[in-house]
Write a protein that holds these residues in place. Structure first.
Motif, PDB file in Angstrom:
ATOM      1  N   UNK A  38       0.832  -1.203   0.000  1.00 20.27           N
ATOM      2  CA  UNK A  38       0.000   0.000   0.000  1.00 20.27           C
ATOM      3  C   UNK A  38       0.866   1.252   0.000  1.00 20.27           C
ATOM      4  N   UNK A  39       1.928   1.219   0.756  1.00 22.03           N
ATOM      5  CA  UNK A  39       2.862   2.344   0.844  1.00 22.03           C
ATOM      6  C   UNK A  39       3.515   2.616  -0.505  1.00 22.03           C
ATOM      7  N   UNK A  40       4.059   1.547  -1.119  1.00 23.56           N
ATOM      8  CA  UNK A  40       4.724   1.707  -2.407  1.00 23.56           C
ATOM      9  C   UNK A  40       3.748   2.154  -3.492  1.00 23.56           C
ATOM     10  N   UNK A  41       2.584   1.544  -3.514  1.00 19.83           N
ATOM     11  CA  UNK A  41       1.598   1.866  -4.558  1.00 19.83           C
ATOM     12  C   UNK A  41       1.158   3.313  -4.466  1.00 19.83           C
TER      13      UNK A  41
ATOM     14  N   UNK B  31       9.961   4.462  -9.122  1.00 19.70           N
ATOM     15  CA  UNK B  31      10.128   4.686  -7.687  1.00 19.70           C
ATOM     16  C   UNK B  31       9.866   3.420  -6.879  1.00 19.70           C
ATOM     17  N   UNK B  32       9.158   2.461  -7.443  1.00 17.12           N
ATOM     18  CA  UNK B  32       8.882   1.223  -6.705  1.00 17.12           C
ATOM     19  C   UNK B  32      10.179   0.533  -6.308  1.00 17.12           C
ATOM     20  N   UNK B  33      11.170   0.613  -7.154  1.00 12.91           N
ATOM     21  CA  UNK B  33      12.460   0.008  -6.834  1.00 12.91           C
ATOM     22  C   UNK B  33      13.360   0.957  -6.064  1.00 12.91           C
ATOM     23  N   UNK B  34      13.206   2.249  -6.310  1.00 11.90           N
ATOM     24  CA  UNK B  34      14.147   3.207  -5.738  1.00 11.90           C
ATOM     25  C   UNK B  34      13.825   3.597  -4.304  1.00 11.90           C
ATOM     26  N   UNK B  35      12.535   3.616  -3.954  1.00 10.42           N
ATOM     27  CA  UNK B  35      12.130   4.285  -2.722  1.00 10.42           C
ATOM     28  C   UNK B  35      12.710   3.641  -1.464  1.00 10.42           C
ATOM     29  N   UNK B  36      12.995   2.348  -1.500  1.00  9.57           N
ATOM     30  CA  UNK B  36      13.521   1.670  -0.315  1.00  9.57           C
ATOM     31  C   UNK B  36      15.043   1.714  -0.228  1.00  9.57           C
ATOM     32  N   UNK B  37      15.671   2.440  -1.121  1.00  8.02           N
ATOM     33  CA  UNK B  37      17.131   2.418  -1.192  1.00  8.02           C
ATOM     34  C   UNK B  37      17.778   3.585  -0.459  1.00  8.02           C
ATOM     35  N   UNK B  38      17.019   4.284   0.385  1.00  9.73           N
ATOM     36  CA  UNK B  38      17.569   5.420   1.115  1.00  9.73           C
ATOM     37  C   UNK B  38      18.552   4.988   2.188  1.00  9.73           C
ATOM     38  N   UNK B  39      19.093   5.949   2.953  1.00 14.29           N
ATOM     39  CA  UNK B  39      18.772   7.380   2.885  1.00 14.29           C
ATOM     40  C   UNK B  39      19.387   8.055   1.673  1.00 14.29           C
ATOM     41  N   UNK B  40      18.678   9.071   1.174  1.00 12.37           N
ATOM     42  CA  UNK B  40      19.125   9.804  -0.001  1.00 12.37           C
ATOM     43  C   UNK B  40      19.571  11.203   0.401  1.00 12.37           C
ATOM     44  N   UNK B  41      20.702  11.608  -0.108  1.00  8.01           N
ATOM     45  CA  UNK B  41      21.109  13.007  -0.003  1.00  8.01           C
ATOM     46  C   UNK B  41      20.186  13.838  -0.889  1.00  8.01           C
TER      47      UNK B  41
END
Length: 620
Positions: free
Chosen positions: A216-219, A230-240
């Motif tokens: 639900x969060x990703x969607x 973003x489905x693949x990218x969003x969990x790859x933090x932390x992001x500068x």
């Protein structure tokens, strides 16, 4: 009872039911704030951008203040306000201030959804955050047309995980009998007291729930941002910040004022109106009682062109705390930032002298204050006077001055960034408390990343690399702020960076300061820059957060409301006063140690990057 009050009570009831019906994520830093009455469509007459301040959390309910009804904004009140404002044609757009708050997932999702409806109806919704986390990114992605991020912030979207703590070993050592009964194969409530780790059934149940929440969060994020990648990218933090923008997580980098101007431009209006949460304090009201006392004592220079000296002493944090009859011990972005903003607009203050004695602290707070100081500098001269030290974050603030004056014995520099966290998992294991991480994503690296903020587990190497990249981004920004503030090329500043510290004389030779001298010289220089006479009066800014301030006003009360002291603030300050009175005398022998500890305190609040001197320094 009026219909409006009856309706408000019904909304409060809905909020109370929501607590029982929803699964909360993580609670925010829920600080007290006075608020406006729930707005109706008739309250707005001219086209305006509506400001919504969620930076202090969004609780389901609020406790009553000392002298009146509850004054804090709740989730139910925000829902009510948004629905009411959606019917106001004059509400042309919205600015949502998130700060670095932490919200429950369910509430973030609902507010994001409502804001998304407003956005789809053609009203721009701009979000600004100092830091985005899993929940605030959910809200912003679902609800906002444009996402802004502070240039010293970061995006902490690192996935979702639950950590389970099992105390059976401790209970066994304490010889405590544990007698629990369980009905249901997957009912794991007793396991923290009866097992060393999760049962397969409990783990399966939790993984299933987390998997659903994750989806639900990703969607919501992917749909709201309209970016499948973003489905693949969003969990790859932390992001500068720069990487967050490059990856499409945010749209713009800048401060809150820039985001507000953007919202006004998108909405086609020059007017903005605070309608929820903490509003800027009216300086004429918030300082009225204090100024009366100053005037009676003959100390006031209100209305007369003068120099204002602003002390900035101690570790730098997002919020400092004070005692009822004394000044706050530390530099709080909220408190000092409010003073800087007021002085920027004060016509009788012709020049400001910022007196700094600080080892640094929060990188985020330092950058936010730097931006406010630079904004002040555009309106009037700013002279910095360095006392004992302006190290790391302290120098971050100092470099915003038109001129910097330091003593030969001042400590200056330490231009660098330090970060990390305290992981107590092994210590707890020594006394029989074991921690186990269950992540929504089964990938081991993603599971470790989802526990990035946890105080129970250390970082793995990939996470360490991500954190290092974020810290390097803060360091690069630090150098850019110095070059902009000092109006010097990077090659002049770079040899003095990388954490080195200097005395005042060498610092002057390295162009880190302009003159050698004390506060008196800084004041004289300030008069020269402002073209004031040599006998122009000097007003020393004092902390109005003590007893007089509590009597004069509450905590950033809203427009048109009686301002009353909040019970938590009074109790907290009373506790601090008592603690101060009971401290043994020997603790005053090395106050620098306490200041150093305060500068490291943001780590305990969840921040991961500090601009701080990495040790306590005592000059005697």
């Amino acid at each position: 009872m009026s219909k409006q009050r009856a309706r408000r009570r019904r909304w409060t009831g809905v909020g109370a039911l929501a607590v029982a019906a929803s699964m909360a994520g993580c609670t925010g830093r829920e600080r007290s704030t006075a608020s406006l009455p729930a707005p109706s469509a008739g309250h707005l007459e001219e086209p305006a951008v509506i400001e919504l301040d969620l930076s202090r959390g969004l609780p389901e309910s609020a406790s009553a203040s000392l002298f009146g009804p509850p004054s804090r904004r709740t989730h139910a009140q925000l829902v009510q306000s948004l629905r009411s404002l959606s019917e106001a044609e004059s509400a042309k757009g919205f600015l949502v201030r998130l700060g670095s708050t932490r919200l429950a997932f369910a509430r973030a999702h609902e507010i994001g959804r409502i804001l998304g409806e407003l956005r789809k109806a053609g009203r721009p919704v701009v979000c600004h955050a100092d830091e985005y986390n899993n929940a605030t990114m959910l809200l912003a992605a679902a609800g906002c047309s444009k996402l802004w991020l502070s240039q010293a912030g970061q995006v902490d979207t690192v996935g979702i995980a639950a950590q389970l703590v099992f105390a059976k070993g401790l209970l066994d050592k304490l010889n405590v009998d544990v007698d629990f009964l369980q009905v249901g194969k997957f009912k794991g409530a007793s396991e923290p007291f009866t097992r060393e780790g999760a049962s397969p059934e409990a783990r399966q149940s939790l993984e299933s729930a987390l998997g659903g929440l994750r989806e639900a969060w990703l969607s919501a994020i992917v749909e709201g941002r309209g970016k499948q990648e973003l489905r693949e990218a969003v969990e790859d933090g932390p992001f500068a910040p720069d990487e967050a923008k490059a990856r499409g997580l945010v749209d713009e980098l800048g401060d809150l004022e820039s985001a507000l101007e953007d919202a006004k431009k998108l909405a086609g209006t020059e007017l903005s109106v605070p309608r929820f949460g903490g509003a800027e304090r009216d300086a004429s009201l918030s300082r009225s009682l204090v100024d009366v006392f100053r005037s009676v004592s003959g100390a006031s220079t209100l209305g007369t062109p003068h120099v204002t000296v602003v002390p900035a002493i101690g570790g730098i944090t997002m919020t400092a705390s004070g005692v009822p009859l004394g000044s706050s011990d530390g530099i709080g972005e909220r408190e000092l930032g409010r003073v800087i903003t007021r002085l920027t607009k004060d016509a009788s203050t012709k020049v400001v002298v910022l007196r700094i004695d600080s080892p640094g602290g929060s990188a985020l707070a330092s950058d936010l204050l730097w931006q406010k100081l630079m904004r002040l500098r555009k309106e009037k001269p700013l002279v910095v006077s360095i006392g004992g030290m302006a190290a790391s974050g302290g120098y971050y603030l100092a470099c915003a001055g038109d001129k910097i004056v330091a003593e030969p014995t001042s400590i200056i520099g330490s231009i660098g960034v330090v970060g990390g966290k305290f992981a107590v998992g092994k210590a707890l294991a020594d006394i029989g408390i074991n921690a186990e991480t269950v992540a929504a994503n089964p990938d081991p690296q993603r599971a470790a990343r989802a526990a990035y903020m946890s105080a129970l587990t250390p970082w793995d190497e990939p996470t360490r690399a991500r954190v290092l990249a974020s810290m390097e981004s803060v360091y690069d920004l630090f150098l850019k702020r110095i070059t902009a503030g000092r109006n010097l090329p990077l090659e002049t500043i770079a040899p003095s960076a990388e954490g080195r510290i200097f005395g005042g004389v060498e610092a002057k030779g390295r162009s880190l300061v302009d003159e050698l001298g004390g506060l008196e010289r800084a004041v004289a220089l300030a008069r020269e820059l402002a073209k004031l006479p040599a006998d122009a009066p000097v007003e020393i800014e004092q902390d109005d957060g003590g007893l007089l301030e509590l009597l004069a006003t509450g905590d950033e009360g809203g427009e048109g409301e009686a301002r009353t002291p909040e019970r938590p603030a009074l109790k907290e300050r009373a506790r601090e006063a008592v603690a101060g009175a009971l401290l043994p005398e020997w603790l005053s022998v090395a106050p620098e140690v306490g200041t150093f500890a305060a500068s490291m305190a943001p780590l305990l609040a969840g921040e991961r990057s500090l601009t701080v001197l990495p040790f306590a320094v005592t000059l005697r």
